[in-house]
Design an enzyme around this catalytic site. Sequence first.
Site, PDB file in Angstrom:
ATOM      1  N   HIS A 152      38.893 110.520 -65.074  1.00 35.86           N
ATOM      2  CA  HIS A 152      37.553 110.464 -64.294  1.00 35.86           C
ATOM      3  C   HIS A 152      36.318 110.499 -65.216  1.00 35.86           C
ATOM      4  CE1 HIS A 152      39.254 112.050 -60.400  1.00 35.86           C
ATOM      5  NE2 HIS A 152      40.306 112.376 -61.102  1.00 35.86           N
ATOM      6  N   ASP A 354      28.691 108.229 -68.271  1.00 35.23           N
ATOM      7  CA  ASP A 354      29.122 108.681 -66.950  1.00 35.23           C
ATOM      8  C   ASP A 354      30.196 107.940 -66.629  1.00 35.23           C
ATOM      9  OD1 ASP A 354      29.075 110.642 -65.132  1.00 35.23           O
ATOM     10  OD2 ASP A 354      27.200 110.211 -64.576  1.00 35.23           O
TER      11      ASP A 354
END
Length: 479
Positions: A152, A354
């Site tokens: 993730h 991110d």
Amino acid sequence: MPGRLIVVSNRIPTEGASAGGLAVALHDSLRERGGIWIGAHPDDGPEEGLFEIGSEPYQRLAFRLSRAEYDSYYLGFSNSVLWPLCHRRSDLVQLRPDYAEGYVATNRRLAEMIATVAEPEDQIWVHDYHLLPLASDLRDLGLDNKIGLFLHIPFPALADLSILPDPPAFALWLASFDLLGLQTRADTARCLEMFRSDPRAEFFQDGSVKFGDRLVRVKSFPIGIAVDAFRSLAETSDSDPFGGERPQEYIIGVDRLDYTKGLPHRFRAFGEYLQRYAGTRRPCLVQVAPPSREVVEAYRQITEELEELSGRINGQHAELDWTPIRYIHRPIARNRLAGVYRGARACMVTSLADGMNLVAKEFVVAQDPDDPGVLILSRFAGAAEDMTDALLINPYDVGDIAQAIDRALNMPLHERRERHRACMAAVEATDVGTWTTQYLAALDACAGTLSVPTLLDRLQKRQDRSASAKDPEVSFISR
């Protein structure tokens, strides 16, 4: 007959399906297919193996982390080594022998527990950086199941991997999976670069990688949110979530308090916007930043920095009836937050690195398409790879962010609608339900082949383990 789906994550929902999009999507997949969700329970307890915390509509099995495991495996190697390494903050990596030892030992212990419940046809879906060695450990225990990983967070740069205490082990861990799912095409390229630099790896024409006796596929699966559910939440939310104290015009920022989110840069940029562009305009920056990992020194430092910045900017620019920055250092309920998104003139995402950033997608979905707000998005967030019609900014450039704020607040309606329409199409294409379906289909399609000598060796290991097991290693305790 296809086997069950076994989802393994660092944390496990303890009370049914979570409100978060990922948890809902996994819940739906497990309910439809049948399976088990395994993860660490947040509370201490006496249990040493897996124990049951739910069985409808699928089984949920939890395990406890000891205090030492929490310190070394979770706070230590996971969040003081891998997290900063993957987010381009190698300067914050803290290498200690007990961190690596605890990380490896905890994953091994979990693998031994999973091996007692996994059946030959089951597929195992592992989530995130806490569990990178898990497939390698399961292979060593004789499991031949298809095992996939979804990471993730960003994939680390090749040069940064040399910081690890045992760099060759990292590639070996990942090659033990059948499918490596990553957030972006750039992440995929970095992963393939790692394998290309390793003499143990060979590349096939279809893009798969042969690593020893394993065949691993690497592919990007951009994660999304539950679009329809969040749209409905925003449309039916309280029209005045501020409780009568709604700012006349505001920009929203929602981030877990973390040094990767670029929050000091955001505050400084808003201060520069007020100084250079605002004139008589009085916008407010509403920043929601719940605390995170406060025992880690880097997080304590950023907390102090944000408090100092918000105080200074408010002191310089505030009026009796206007506070420029509303800094909220606690969580806001999801249904209330949807209404805050909907009323914002802009949303700022200033991530320095991110994996995806689902706040960007939530903001777009929450907007009124007839009068939408503007997304200001860091080009270093994974979402920027497809949401190219947002206002893309360099989060390190305070002047660039300040200029983007001014442009967003003055953008004509027709341009706001066009940008929102394009961003919305990108969000809908990566709905979390679609993401789950596509990942599991790709895992189904993996060859999962092994060399004959290795296969025979692992079958023998499994037989030996079964023969020596007098008592089950898993305790099932209903709660």
